[in-house]
Design a protein around this motif. Structure first.
Motif, PDB file in Angstrom:
ATOM      1  N   MET A  40      50.161  27.332  63.462  1.00 53.06           N
ATOM      2  CA  MET A  40      49.069  28.314  63.715  1.00 53.06           C
ATOM      3  C   MET A  40      49.091  29.449  62.821  1.00 53.06           C
ATOM      4  O   MET A  40      50.264  30.047  62.896  1.00 53.06           O
ATOM      5  N   THR A  41      47.933  29.746  62.161  1.00 47.57           N
ATOM      6  CA  THR A  41      48.112  31.152  61.377  1.00 47.57           C
ATOM      7  C   THR A  41      46.938  31.947  62.130  1.00 47.57           C
ATOM      8  O   THR A  41      45.939  31.474  62.526  1.00 47.57           O
ATOM      9  N   ILE A  42      47.192  33.196  62.222  1.00 51.33           N
ATOM     10  CA  ILE A  42      46.360  34.144  62.977  1.00 51.33           C
ATOM     11  C   ILE A  42      45.894  34.964  61.986  1.00 51.33           C
ATOM     12  O   ILE A  42      46.370  35.839  61.195  1.00 51.33           O
ATOM     13  N   TYR A  43      44.461  35.097  61.928  1.00 52.96           N
ATOM     14  CA  TYR A  43      43.717  36.196  61.259  1.00 52.96           C
ATOM     15  C   TYR A  43      43.220  37.235  61.866  1.00 52.96           C
ATOM     16  O   TYR A  43      42.122  36.869  63.005  1.00 52.96           O
ATOM     17  N   HIS A  44      43.550  38.513  61.621  1.00 52.56           N
ATOM     18  CA  HIS A  44      43.128  39.671  62.417  1.00 52.56           C
ATOM     19  C   HIS A  44      42.480  40.789  61.535  1.00 52.56           C
ATOM     20  O   HIS A  44      43.158  41.057  60.599  1.00 52.56           O
ATOM     21  N   GLN A  45      41.012  41.097  61.836  1.00 53.91           N
ATOM     22  CA  GLN A  45      40.447  42.030  61.073  1.00 53.91           C
ATOM     23  C   GLN A  45      39.841  43.225  61.720  1.00 53.91           C
ATOM     24  O   GLN A  45      39.146  42.813  62.848  1.00 53.91           O
ATOM     25  N   GLU A  46      40.658  44.349  61.488  1.00 49.27           N
ATOM     26  CA  GLU A  46      39.995  45.480  62.468  1.00 49.27           C
ATOM     27  C   GLU A  46      38.884  46.277  61.858  1.00 49.27           C
ATOM     28  O   GLU A  46      38.159  46.924  62.437  1.00 49.27           O
ATOM     29  N   ASP A  47      38.984  46.087  60.607  1.00 49.57           N
ATOM     30  CA  ASP A  47      37.866  46.906  59.681  1.00 49.57           C
ATOM     31  C   ASP A  47      37.225  45.985  58.645  1.00 49.57           C
ATOM     32  O   ASP A  47      37.851  45.342  57.809  1.00 49.57           O
ATOM     33  N   ALA A  48      35.939  45.944  59.000  1.00 46.72           N
ATOM     34  CA  ALA A  48      35.042  44.915  58.080  1.00 46.72           C
ATOM     35  C   ALA A  48      35.129  45.082  56.683  1.00 46.72           C
ATOM     36  O   ALA A  48      34.988  44.544  56.105  1.00 46.72           O
ATOM     37  N   SER A  49      35.464  46.515  56.423  1.00 47.86           N
ATOM     38  CA  SER A  49      35.520  46.671  54.845  1.00 47.86           C
ATOM     39  C   SER A  49      36.916  46.114  54.355  1.00 47.86           C
ATOM     40  O   SER A  49      36.851  46.202  52.966  1.00 47.86           O
ATOM     41  N   LYS A  50      37.824  45.626  55.070  1.00 52.24           N
ATOM     42  CA  LYS A  50      39.047  45.207  54.527  1.00 52.24           C
ATOM     43  C   LYS A  50      39.509  43.824  54.810  1.00 52.24           C
ATOM     44  O   LYS A  50      38.779  43.129  55.664  1.00 52.24           O
ATOM     45  N   PRO A  51      39.950  43.094  53.913  1.00 52.28           N
ATOM     46  CA  PRO A  51      40.277  41.691  54.100  1.00 52.28           C
ATOM     47  C   PRO A  51      41.298  41.555  55.488  1.00 52.28           C
ATOM     48  O   PRO A  51      41.897  42.426  55.674  1.00 52.28           O
ATOM     49  N   PRO A  52      40.891  40.293  55.980  1.00 56.64           N
ATOM     50  CA  PRO A  52      41.698  40.467  57.314  1.00 56.64           C
ATOM     51  C   PRO A  52      43.272  39.960  56.931  1.00 56.64           C
ATOM     52  O   PRO A  52      43.655  39.724  56.068  1.00 56.64           O
ATOM     53  N   GLU A  53      43.947  40.423  58.180  1.00 55.67           N
ATOM     54  CA  GLU A  53      45.545  40.559  58.017  1.00 55.67           C
ATOM     55  C   GLU A  53      45.954  39.021  58.654  1.00 55.67           C
ATOM     56  O   GLU A  53      45.420  38.474  59.116  1.00 55.67           O
ATOM     57  N   ILE A  54      46.961  38.429  57.726  1.00 49.82           N
ATOM     58  CA  ILE A  54      47.246  37.130  58.196  1.00 49.82           C
ATOM     59  C   ILE A  54      48.766  37.158  58.870  1.00 49.82           C
ATOM     60  O   ILE A  54      49.449  37.951  57.967  1.00 49.82           O
ATOM     61  N   ILE A  55      48.449  36.929  59.967  1.00 51.90           N
ATOM     62  CA  ILE A  55      49.721  37.021  60.783  1.00 51.90           C
ATOM     63  C   ILE A  55      50.651  35.576  61.050  1.00 51.90           C
ATOM     64  O   ILE A  55      49.941  34.651  61.515  1.00 51.90           O
ATOM     65  N   ASP A  56      51.827  35.746  60.893  1.00 50.64           N
ATOM     66  CA  ASP A  56      52.705  34.478  61.115  1.00 50.64           C
ATOM     67  C   ASP A  56      53.284  34.543  62.425  1.00 50.64           C
ATOM     68  O   ASP A  56      54.063  35.294  62.536  1.00 50.64           O
ATOM     69  N   PRO A  57      53.062  33.790  63.375  1.00 53.54           N
ATOM     70  CA  PRO A  57      53.612  33.571  64.636  1.00 53.54           C
ATOM     71  C   PRO A  57      54.980  32.772  64.842  1.00 53.54           C
ATOM     72  O   PRO A  57      55.212  32.615  65.959  1.00 53.54           O
ATOM     73  N   GLY A  58      55.254  32.352  63.610  1.00 53.20           N
ATOM     74  CA  GLY A  58      56.411  31.313  63.551  1.00 53.20           C
ATOM     75  C   GLY A  58      56.213  30.035  64.123  1.00 53.20           C
ATOM     76  O   GLY A  58      55.104  29.616  63.678  1.00 53.20           O
ATOM     77  N   MET A  59      56.928  29.250  64.768  1.00 55.03           N
ATOM     78  CA  MET A  59      56.638  28.035  65.211  1.00 55.03           C
ATOM     79  C   MET A  59      55.463  28.052  66.617  1.00 55.03           C
ATOM     80  O   MET A  59      55.971  27.073  67.458  1.00 55.03           O
ATOM     81  N   VAL A  60      54.603  28.657  66.241  1.00 52.53           N
ATOM     82  CA  VAL A  60      53.514  28.500  67.456  1.00 52.53           C
ATOM     83  C   VAL A  60      52.676  27.647  66.751  1.00 52.53           C
ATOM     84  O   VAL A  60      52.276  27.790  65.417  1.00 52.53           O
ATOM     85  N   GLY A  61      52.204  26.479  67.562  1.00 52.53           N
ATOM     86  CA  GLY A  61      51.229  25.412  66.916  1.00 52.53           C
ATOM     87  C   GLY A  61      49.917  25.478  67.448  1.00 52.53           C
ATOM     88  O   GLY A  61      49.644  25.910  68.661  1.00 52.53           O
ATOM     89  N   GLU A  62      49.118  24.875  66.878  1.00 56.91           N
ATOM     90  CA  GLU A  62      47.734  24.297  67.302  1.00 56.91           C
ATOM     91  C   GLU A  62      47.523  22.901  67.403  1.00 56.91           C
ATOM     92  O   GLU A  62      48.169  21.979  66.441  1.00 56.91           O
TER      93      GLU A  62
END
Length: 292
Positions: free
Chosen positions: A133-155
């Motif tokens: 699983m890769t998590i995309y988190h965007q707090e500010d629409a004017s900035k690109p989303p942050e890509i978060i690596d949760p390790g061996m968490v799967g979907e």
């Protein structure tokens, strides 16, 4: 008011007939997995379901048990947006605890009550194929989303229900730990609510039951909402009436409905025999979710 055992049995009769031969997937988690009396009640409930012709399938969590072992090993848990960061060392512990101690304890308790439970992880019979699983988190629409690596968490990529069908057809009760495998043999830690929803969908289950630590969905006056449709849930999330950890639970409930599950239920596992009371009484004890 029902005031005798006979009244309760008669009230349950139409539901017993309705669910006989049908599959019910139960996600088992929260306080119900820690209290000794509640653990016995749950084992009795699942055993009774099988004896009256229902096919229960249990998917379980085990967060507190994982935390306890990690603490004893001096490994500090780190959470990213509500999910445990799972490095290789943590993944070994997760698999050991979920697929070993927790899973086999549930199996043993059901077998002690007269059921025939069999413990599985998603690796068995190629049950749960997963990917990182890769998590995309965007707090500010004017900035690109942050890509978060949760390790061996799967979907979940795919559910192969063959082993579940084989077991249920032979009278067994599958007890499933939410651990999946990747295309290159990787092991992944997967959210148990999501796994339960995906398995219910693959089995075309009659019901998905999410056992948690709250009564269900509550209105603005903190009163239980006994029944709600998917459209209303969407509106409640947008309005901020459903927040926090309840959002992914209701999303799992709705996803299962869209995949063909007849109804989903969110119930409080702190209540004795919660599964039976929700399924076999007119009023139920939690929130039932339906598509429309």
């Amino acid at each position: 008011m029902k005031n005798s055992v006979a009244d309760l049995l008669i009230e349950a009769l139409p539901y017993i007939k309705r669910f006989s031969g049908k599959t019910i997937v139960v996600k088992y988690g929260g306080h119900a997995m820690k209290d000794e009396n509640l653990k016995k009640d749950f084992a009795n409930d699942i055993t009774l379901l099988k004896y009256i012709g229902v096919n229960p399938v249990v998917v379980h969590g085990g967060g507190p048990q994982i935390n306890k072992v990690l603490d004893s090993m001096g490994i500090t848990s780190k959470f990213i947006r509500g999910m445990r960061y799972t490095d290789d060392e943590t993944m070994d512990v997760v698999e050991m605890v979920l697929g070993g101690k927790v899973n086999k304890d549930i199996v043993a308790r059901i077998n002690h009550q007269g059921g025939k439970a069999v413990g599985l992880t998603g690796k068995d019979g190629m049950l749960i194929t997963a990917r990182k699983m890769t998590i995309y988190h965007q707090e500010d629409a004017s900035k690109p989303p942050e890509i978060i690596d949760p390790g061996m968490v799967g979907e979940v990529v795919n559910i192969n229900p063959d082993i579940i069908h084989t077991l249920t057809d032979k009278g067994f009760i599958p007890i499933i730990a939410p651990v999946g495998f990747g295309k290159n043999g990787e092991t992944y830690n997967i959210n148990a609510d999501i796994v339960a929803s995906k398995i219910a969908s693959a089995l075309h289950a009659e019901r998905l039951m999410l056992v948690t630590d709250v009564d269900g969905l509550l209105d603005m006056n903190k009163k239980l909402i006994s029944s709600v449709d998917a459209a209303s849930i969407k509106e409640m999330i947008a309005a901020g009436d459903i927040i926090g950890g309840m959002i992914p639970k209701v999303e799992c409930a709705v996803d299962a409905l869209k995949a063909g599950v007849k109804k989903s239920h969110i119930i409080n596992g702190k209540l004795s025999h919660a599964v039976l009371l929700e399924l076999f009484t007119d009023s139920g004890i939690g929130t039932q979710v339906f598509l429309d």
